[in-house]
Design a protein around this motif. Sequence first.
Motif, short mmCIF file in Angstrom:
data_model
loop_
_atom_site.label_atom_id
_atom_site.label_comp_id
_atom_site.label_asym_id
_atom_site.label_seq_id
_atom_site.Cartn_x
_atom_site.Cartn_y
_atom_site.Cartn_z
N GLU A 159 24.78 -133.45 58.03
CA GLU A 159 23.67 -132.89 58.79
C GLU A 159 24.19 -132.19 60.05
O GLU A 159 23.67 -131.16 60.45
CB GLU A 159 22.70 -134.00 59.20
N GLU A 160 25.23 -132.78 60.65
CA GLU A 160 25.87 -132.15 61.81
C GLU A 160 26.47 -130.84 61.35
O GLU A 160 27.30 -130.83 60.44
CB GLU A 160 27.00 -133.02 62.36
N PRO A 161 26.11 -129.72 62.00
CA PRO A 161 26.67 -128.45 61.55
C PRO A 161 28.18 -128.44 61.72
O PRO A 161 28.69 -128.96 62.73
CB PRO A 161 26.02 -127.42 62.47
N GLY A 162 28.90 -127.88 60.74
CA GLY A 162 30.35 -127.76 60.85
C GLY A 162 31.12 -128.94 60.31
O GLY A 162 32.34 -128.98 60.43
N PHE A 163 30.43 -129.91 59.71
CA PHE A 163 31.14 -131.09 59.21
C PHE A 163 30.84 -131.37 57.74
O PHE A 163 29.72 -131.17 57.27
CB PHE A 163 30.73 -132.34 60.00
N ALA A 164 31.88 -131.83 57.02
CA ALA A 164 31.67 -132.37 55.68
C ALA A 164 31.49 -133.88 55.82
O ALA A 164 31.99 -134.49 56.77
CB ALA A 164 32.86 -132.07 54.81
N GLU A 220 40.98 -129.71 50.61
CA GLU A 220 39.82 -129.64 49.71
C GLU A 220 39.43 -131.08 49.39
O GLU A 220 40.14 -131.77 48.65
CB GLU A 220 40.19 -128.92 48.41
N LEU A 221 38.32 -131.54 49.96
CA LEU A 221 37.98 -132.95 49.81
C LEU A 221 37.79 -133.40 48.36
O LEU A 221 38.34 -134.44 47.96
CB LEU A 221 36.74 -133.29 50.65
N PRO A 222 37.02 -132.64 47.53
CA PRO A 222 36.83 -133.14 46.15
C PRO A 222 38.16 -133.31 45.42
O PRO A 222 38.38 -134.34 44.77
CB PRO A 222 35.95 -132.07 45.50
N LEU A 230 31.91 -126.80 48.76
CA LEU A 230 32.13 -126.94 50.20
C LEU A 230 33.40 -126.21 50.63
O LEU A 230 34.39 -126.20 49.90
CB LEU A 230 32.31 -128.41 50.56
N PRO A 231 33.38 -125.64 51.83
CA PRO A 231 34.63 -125.08 52.36
C PRO A 231 35.61 -126.23 52.65
O PRO A 231 35.18 -127.38 52.76
CB PRO A 231 34.21 -124.40 53.66
N PRO A 232 36.91 -125.93 52.76
CA PRO A 232 37.86 -127.00 53.05
C PRO A 232 37.66 -127.55 54.46
O PRO A 232 37.13 -126.86 55.33
CB PRO A 232 39.22 -126.33 52.92
N VAL A 233 38.09 -128.80 54.68
CA VAL A 233 38.09 -129.36 56.02
C VAL A 233 39.52 -129.25 56.56
O VAL A 233 40.43 -128.87 55.84
CB VAL A 233 37.65 -130.83 56.03
N THR A 234 39.67 -129.60 57.84
CA THR A 234 41.01 -129.54 58.40
C THR A 234 41.50 -130.96 58.67
O THR A 234 40.74 -131.84 59.08
CB THR A 234 41.03 -128.71 59.69
#
Length: 419
Positions: free
Chosen positions: A338-343, A270-272, A297-301
């Motif tokens: 802007e790139e889909p799928g990225f935070a 979870e970035l935040p 935002l969803p979590p990143v990996t």
Amino acid sequence: GVFLLDDSGQWAVLRAGHGEAGKAMLTEKHKLKINGKSMVASAILSGEARIVLDVDEKTVHFQNPYLPLIRSEMALPLTVKEDVLGALTIQSEQPQAFSDNDIVALQALANQVAVAIRNAQLMQDLEKASQELLRSKTYEAIATTTGEAIHWVGNKAAPIAGSANRVREDLLNLLAVVQAWGDIPLRKRENHPFGRLMRQTWAIASSQGLDLPSKAATLSDFTEDRLSLMVNLESILEDLNIIQQSSSTILNIKEDLIGPMRQQNSTAVELPALLRETVAEMGLPAGVVQADYDNSLPPVTGDTRQIDRVFTNLIKNAWEAQEGQPNPQIHIQVARAEEPGFARVQIHDNGPGIPPDILEKIWVSFFTTKGDQGGTGLGLSACMSIIQQSGGKIWAESLPGEGATFIVLLPFIDEKNIE
Ligand SMILES: Nc1ncnc2c1ncn2[C@@H]1O[C@H](COP(=O)(O)OP(=O)(O)OP(=O)(O)O)[C@@H](O)[C@H]1O
Ligand SMILES: [Mg+2]
């Protein structure tokens, strides 16, 4: 002559030429735009032979100052399967110079030439790939050896900070005891716990070869200046700080060098939340960091420890860039890219920015402009390897006078892959 398409696919470049005219055009790096107007372009675009048997009659021709006398010309596509590599051109000063048979024979020749060119290109690619492999294997070998050495050094340095802390504490305690001891009337000292402590301390000192009572006896002759040189708490604490900072530098170098090589334990991040923790951990003065986090935002990996390392390095750089500035500001933004799928995480500072001529070099290991302040130039190269391993992207942007901005893209976790 032989024309080959360049990498952009926009130009047909003359790569082989016959006779005086051919040589002159080669030196001039003669090339034709692929827009359909020249015979070469039109042969390449259509993949079909273009033949003119009396040049003056047609508008499609070479219009070539080197070849004013040409009356017949032919542009044959160089094709391998569906791929057009370029075109082979043949000119003659005779009108009607090519018979149908000539054309068939020459196209067969062109096809063989194309296969030969393709093979040469593949050979070149293969050579490049094998060189790259060699480079990466060499790097891997060096990295493993240095990695082990650095690990070893790092492990030796790890306890230093803790020890320095304990020495500092013990020293202050000892001073407090000495102070309290002085306040105890002589007649009460014999059976006082402090008295026993003092005697114990002296016994340990003497077992270490230090004769405290004799040393104490000489002190009465000392001037005040000499005494204050001997017992200078400020300088002792300063030395302890130096020891601590040096060990933390060694640990940082170790982490930057071998962190990215460590096995990455990818989890949902979870970035935040991670950024809040990283910022708090760094202990920057209040008001420096402005956070603008999209909490939905969803979590990143990624590997939490490694990603934390990236942000620590970037925020540390942003802070260091504003050293001595009146109003240091670090703006951290987390949003959907802007790139889909990225935070997208953006870290912006109000420092002097990064001059365009070093904007690429900053990513290279050991590149630093802070050599005199103990910078090692490993921070950003570590960030780059970590982010690349996480399947993300990282880059810097900087306009003169507007500070520096570092942007990190990290892929959202693929929900399907969570067990
Ligand atoms: N926010 C920034 N503003 C201006 N310059 C920067 C910024 N971040 C990095 N740089 C430049 O990039 C160089 C390399 O940064 P990097 O973090 O790799 O090493 P370092 O900070 O010099 O040393 P280390 O991180 O190992 O202590 C820096 O020396 C500096 O010149
Ligand atoms: Mg740095």
